[in-house]
Write an enzyme that holds these catalytic residues in place. Structure first.
Site, PDB file in Angstrom:
ATOM      1  N   TYR A 174    -126.367 -69.353  -8.778  1.00  0.00           N
ATOM      2  CA  TYR A 174    -126.501 -69.453 -10.202  1.00  0.00           C
ATOM      3  C   TYR A 174    -126.419 -70.993 -10.687  1.00  0.00           C
ATOM      4  O   TYR A 174    -125.407 -71.612  -9.990  1.00  0.00           O
ATOM      5  CB  TYR A 174    -125.600 -68.575 -10.869  1.00  0.00           C
ATOM      6  CG  TYR A 174    -125.847 -67.062 -10.996  1.00  0.00           C
ATOM      7  CD1 TYR A 174    -127.004 -66.618 -10.506  1.00  0.00           C
ATOM      8  CD2 TYR A 174    -124.847 -66.203 -11.279  1.00  0.00           C
ATOM      9  CE1 TYR A 174    -127.111 -65.180 -10.630  1.00  0.00           C
ATOM     10  CE2 TYR A 174    -125.170 -64.979 -11.482  1.00  0.00           C
ATOM     11  CZ  TYR A 174    -126.570 -64.418 -11.039  1.00  0.00           C
ATOM     12  OH  TYR A 174    -126.630 -62.982 -11.025  1.00  0.00           O
ATOM     13  N   SER A 184    -129.048 -57.871 -17.191  1.00  0.00           N
ATOM     14  CA  SER A 184    -129.929 -57.927 -18.258  1.00  0.00           C
ATOM     15  C   SER A 184    -129.872 -56.693 -19.212  1.00  0.00           C
ATOM     16  O   SER A 184    -131.152 -56.158 -19.410  1.00  0.00           O
ATOM     17  CB  SER A 184    -131.286 -58.270 -17.969  1.00  0.00           C
ATOM     18  OG  SER A 184    -131.279 -59.613 -17.284  1.00  0.00           O
ATOM     19  N   PRO A 185    -128.730 -56.395 -19.673  1.00  0.00           N
ATOM     20  CA  PRO A 185    -128.908 -55.191 -20.529  1.00  0.00           C
ATOM     21  C   PRO A 185    -129.666 -55.357 -21.797  1.00  0.00           C
ATOM     22  O   PRO A 185    -129.977 -54.461 -22.673  1.00  0.00           O
ATOM     23  CB  PRO A 185    -127.332 -54.935 -20.782  1.00  0.00           C
ATOM     24  CG  PRO A 185    -126.670 -56.350 -20.733  1.00  0.00           C
ATOM     25  CD  PRO A 185    -127.444 -56.864 -19.570  1.00  0.00           C
ATOM     26  N   LEU A 186    -129.728 -56.675 -22.167  1.00  0.00           N
ATOM     27  CA  LEU A 186    -130.710 -57.000 -23.529  1.00  0.00           C
ATOM     28  C   LEU A 186    -131.921 -57.337 -22.963  1.00  0.00           C
ATOM     29  O   LEU A 186    -132.579 -58.214 -23.697  1.00  0.00           O
ATOM     30  CB  LEU A 186    -129.942 -57.988 -24.191  1.00  0.00           C
ATOM     31  CG  LEU A 186    -128.418 -57.633 -24.865  1.00  0.00           C
ATOM     32  CD1 LEU A 186    -128.033 -58.837 -25.574  1.00  0.00           C
ATOM     33  CD2 LEU A 186    -128.554 -56.283 -25.440  1.00  0.00           C
ATOM     34  N   GLY A 218    -132.591 -59.896 -20.927  1.00  0.00           N
ATOM     35  CA  GLY A 218    -132.366 -61.314 -21.054  1.00  0.00           C
ATOM     36  C   GLY A 218    -132.672 -61.769 -22.397  1.00  0.00           C
ATOM     37  O   GLY A 218    -132.903 -63.239 -22.328  1.00  0.00           O
ATOM     38  N   GLY A 219    -132.314 -61.089 -23.251  1.00  0.00           N
ATOM     39  CA  GLY A 219    -132.575 -61.595 -24.734  1.00  0.00           C
ATOM     40  C   GLY A 219    -133.887 -61.034 -25.475  1.00  0.00           C
ATOM     41  O   GLY A 219    -133.917 -61.315 -26.719  1.00  0.00           O
TER      42      GLY A 219
HETATM   43  N1  LIG Z   1    -128.324 -59.030  -9.445  1.00  0.00           N
HETATM   44  C1  LIG Z   1    -129.209 -59.572  -9.717  1.00  0.00           C
HETATM   45  O1  LIG Z   1    -130.293 -59.906  -9.595  1.00  0.00           O
HETATM   46  C2  LIG Z   1    -129.054 -60.063 -11.374  1.00  0.00           C
HETATM   47  C3  LIG Z   1    -130.336 -60.838 -12.110  1.00  0.00           C
HETATM   48  C4  LIG Z   1    -130.044 -61.238 -13.503  1.00  0.00           C
HETATM   49  C5  LIG Z   1    -128.874 -61.310 -13.910  1.00  0.00           C
HETATM   50  N2  LIG Z   1    -127.892 -60.816 -13.365  1.00  0.00           N
HETATM   51  C6  LIG Z   1    -126.202 -60.829 -13.854  1.00  0.00           C
HETATM   52  O2  LIG Z   1    -126.592 -60.120 -15.090  1.00  0.00           O
HETATM   53  C7  LIG Z   1    -125.986 -60.865 -16.112  1.00  0.00           C
HETATM   54  C8  LIG Z   1    -126.687 -60.689 -17.159  1.00  0.00           C
HETATM   55  O3  LIG Z   1    -128.192 -61.128 -17.253  1.00  0.00           O
HETATM   56  P1  LIG Z   1    -128.834 -61.821 -18.737  1.00  0.00           P
HETATM   57  O4  LIG Z   1    -128.036 -62.897 -18.821  1.00  0.00           O
HETATM   58  O5  LIG Z   1    -130.122 -61.578 -18.502  1.00  0.00           O
HETATM   59  O6  LIG Z   1    -128.248 -60.450 -19.772  1.00  0.00           O
HETATM   60  P2  LIG Z   1    -128.752 -60.240 -21.082  1.00  0.00           P
HETATM   61  O7  LIG Z   1    -127.392 -59.662 -21.892  1.00  0.00           O
HETATM   62  O8  LIG Z   1    -129.834 -59.174 -21.085  1.00  0.00           O
HETATM   63  O9  LIG Z   1    -129.218 -61.555 -21.735  1.00  0.00           O
HETATM   64  C9  LIG Z   1    -128.525 -62.587 -22.106  1.00  0.00           C
HETATM   65  C10 LIG Z   1    -129.369 -63.636 -23.033  1.00  0.00           C
HETATM   66  O10 LIG Z   1    -129.593 -63.009 -24.298  1.00  0.00           O
HETATM   67  C11 LIG Z   1    -129.467 -63.818 -25.241  1.00  0.00           C
HETATM   68  N3  LIG Z   1    -128.941 -62.975 -26.562  1.00  0.00           N
HETATM   69  C12 LIG Z   1    -127.864 -62.475 -26.628  1.00  0.00           C
HETATM   70  N4  LIG Z   1    -127.869 -61.979 -28.073  1.00  0.00           N
HETATM   71  C13 LIG Z   1    -128.818 -62.412 -28.491  1.00  0.00           C
HETATM   72  C14 LIG Z   1    -129.415 -62.367 -29.904  1.00  0.00           C
HETATM   73  N5  LIG Z   1    -128.758 -61.707 -30.821  1.00  0.00           N
HETATM   74  N6  LIG Z   1    -130.583 -62.787 -30.107  1.00  0.00           N
HETATM   75  C15 LIG Z   1    -131.352 -63.650 -29.142  1.00  0.00           C
HETATM   76  N7  LIG Z   1    -130.758 -63.827 -27.580  1.00  0.00           N
HETATM   77  C16 LIG Z   1    -129.543 -63.075 -27.518  1.00  0.00           C
HETATM   78  C17 LIG Z   1    -128.161 -64.675 -24.688  1.00  0.00           C
HETATM   79  O11 LIG Z   1    -128.010 -65.879 -25.694  1.00  0.00           O
HETATM   80  P3  LIG Z   1    -126.636 -66.213 -26.214  1.00  0.00           P
HETATM   81  O12 LIG Z   1    -125.809 -66.751 -24.906  1.00  0.00           O
HETATM   82  O13 LIG Z   1    -126.889 -67.214 -27.144  1.00  0.00           O
HETATM   83  O14 LIG Z   1    -125.930 -65.050 -26.820  1.00  0.00           O
HETATM   84  C18 LIG Z   1    -128.806 -64.706 -23.223  1.00  0.00           C
HETATM   85  O15 LIG Z   1    -129.451 -65.924 -23.182  1.00  0.00           O
HETATM   86  C19 LIG Z   1    -125.981 -62.578 -15.458  1.00  0.00           C
HETATM   87  O16 LIG Z   1    -125.278 -63.419 -16.386  1.00  0.00           O
HETATM   88  C20 LIG Z   1    -125.832 -62.076 -14.244  1.00  0.00           C
HETATM   89  O17 LIG Z   1    -124.255 -62.284 -14.012  1.00  0.00           O
HETATM   90  C21 LIG Z   1    -127.902 -60.304 -11.869  1.00  0.00           C
END
Ligand SMILES: NC(=O)c1ccc[n+]([C@@H]2O[C@H](COP(=O)([O-])OP(=O)(O)OC[C@H]3O[C@@H](n4cnc5c(N)ncnc54)[C@H](OP(=O)(O)O)[C@@H]3O)[C@@H](O)[C@H]2O)c1
Length: 296
Positions: free
Chosen positions: A51, A206-208, A210-211
């Site tokens: 990361y 990525s529950p959202l 990734g945004g």
């Molecule tokens: N095992 C794997 O292969 C793998 C792959 C990917 C990720 N992961 C893990 O999963 C975690 C979560 O993944 P993710 O970051 O993709 O999760 P996510 O919660 O789907 O997406 C987070 C992104 O959405 C944005 N967001 C949240 N609320 C928002 C809103 N109201 N409007 C617009 N954008 C918004 C966030 O920005 P803000 O910061 O501004 O809220 C952030 O950039 C990662 O940190 C990592 O630890 C694991």
């Protein structure tokens, strides 16, 4: 019985650190962020060696070193197995996967140094290695467990068959997978079915989307937002982010969403989902919006 699975405790919402290098927090800011997450009941933090181009673990570790009381209040998950081409790892000539003993042991030692800790609560193999030797990996994991460097092991992004090959040789504590109202492959390919069958609580990345779920302009994202807005009106004005997490939590595998937000309000929205249990019909409303059709 899978003893590692029984003993591993993660908070019901996990904080993901993938994007931490983008948050621009200084050390006191990182300490404050971790403390605020802990205050919300988020005690588990999800890392990977790669990361931030191999920088995030060290950002987190600096905060732990500056506030030594923190480590005992939280659990650290991290991952190994992907080799990125990076100035931080000059020996990597191409992007590849490696689950061989030398790489896994070196990766864990590097993570422990960067995180300034003596133990990793949960180590995940980040991607299925096409050249996996499962017996060698199981032996490596036993070494790491015996040394106390790693307390539990799991996998990420594996097919049910790939997970089975490892599970037969070493207890697995979790399977970290992508799943959201925008990405439902795990419902269709046997991944979540296997989690239910094995009692293996999946961690959800990525529950959202990734945004994309909140800001995407594509048809699917718009349809899902519309469905979630309708549910929000019936759930005390809950936000789309909260309801997306509630939709994930409704699955019988008892998923653990990993929020990727850097904002404390974003973490709070994820935690709020723990108080919402969607009806079966509401869950299928979101499924229908995502697929663009009703069930058969
Ligand atoms: N095992 C794997 O292969 C793998 C792959 C990917 C990720 N992961 C893990 O999963 C975690 C979560 O993944 P993710 O970051 O993709 O999760 P996510 O919660 O789907 O997406 C987070 C992104 O959405 C944005 N967001 C949240 N609320 C928002 C809103 N109201 N409007 C617009 N954008 C918004 C966030 O920005 P803000 O910061 O501004 O809220 C952030 O950039 C990662 O940190 C990592 O630890 C694991």
């Amino acid at each position: 019985m899978n003893t590692a699975a029984r003993a591993l405790t993660l908070s019901p919402i996990v904080a993901g650190l993938w994007r931490m290098a983008e948050w621009g927090l200084d050390v006191p800011g990182r300490i404050r962020w971790i403390e605020q997450a802990l205050d919300l009941g988020i005690t588990s933090f999800d890392h990977a060696d790669i990361y931030g181009g191999y920088t995030v673990e060290a950002l987190f570790g600096e905060a732990l070193a500056a506030a030594p009381g923190l480590r005992q209040r939280l659990q650290i998950a991290t991952k190994c197995g992907i080799k990125l081409v990076s100035a931080q790892r000059p020996a990597h000539a191409i992007k590849s996967y490696d689950s061989g003993r030398a790489h896994v042991l070196a990766s864990v030692d590097a993570s422990l140094r960067a995180l300034r800790t003596d133990r990793i609560d949960l180590l995940l193999l980040h991607r299925p290695d096409l050249l996996l030797d499962p017996d060698e990996l199981a032996d490596t994991l036993r070494l790491l467990l015996a040394a106390g460097k790693v307390l539990h092991f799991g996998v990420s992004n594996h097919s049910p068959g790939q997970l089975n090959v490892l599970r037969k040789r070493h207890p697995l504590a979790t399977h970290q997978i992508e799943f959201s109202p925008l990405q439902m492959q795990a419902l269709a390919d046997g991944t979540l079915e296997q989690c239910v069958d094995l009692g293996l609580r999946p961690m959800i990345w990525s529950p959202l989307g990734g945004g994309r779920l909140l800001s995407g302009q594509d048809e699917q994202a718009r349809r899902v937002r519309g469905a979630l807005a309708e549910l929000g009106a019936r759930h005390g004005g809950a936000s789309a982010a909260t309801l997306a997490c509630a939709w994930i939590l409704r699955h019988p595998s008892r998923p653990i969403p990993i929020t990727g937000s850097g904002r404390i309000e974003g973490l709070r929205e994820a935690v709020a989902a723990l108080d919402i249990r969607l009806s079966t019909e509401d869950w299928y409303r979101v499924w229908q919006a995502s697929m663009g059709r009703e069930v058969a």
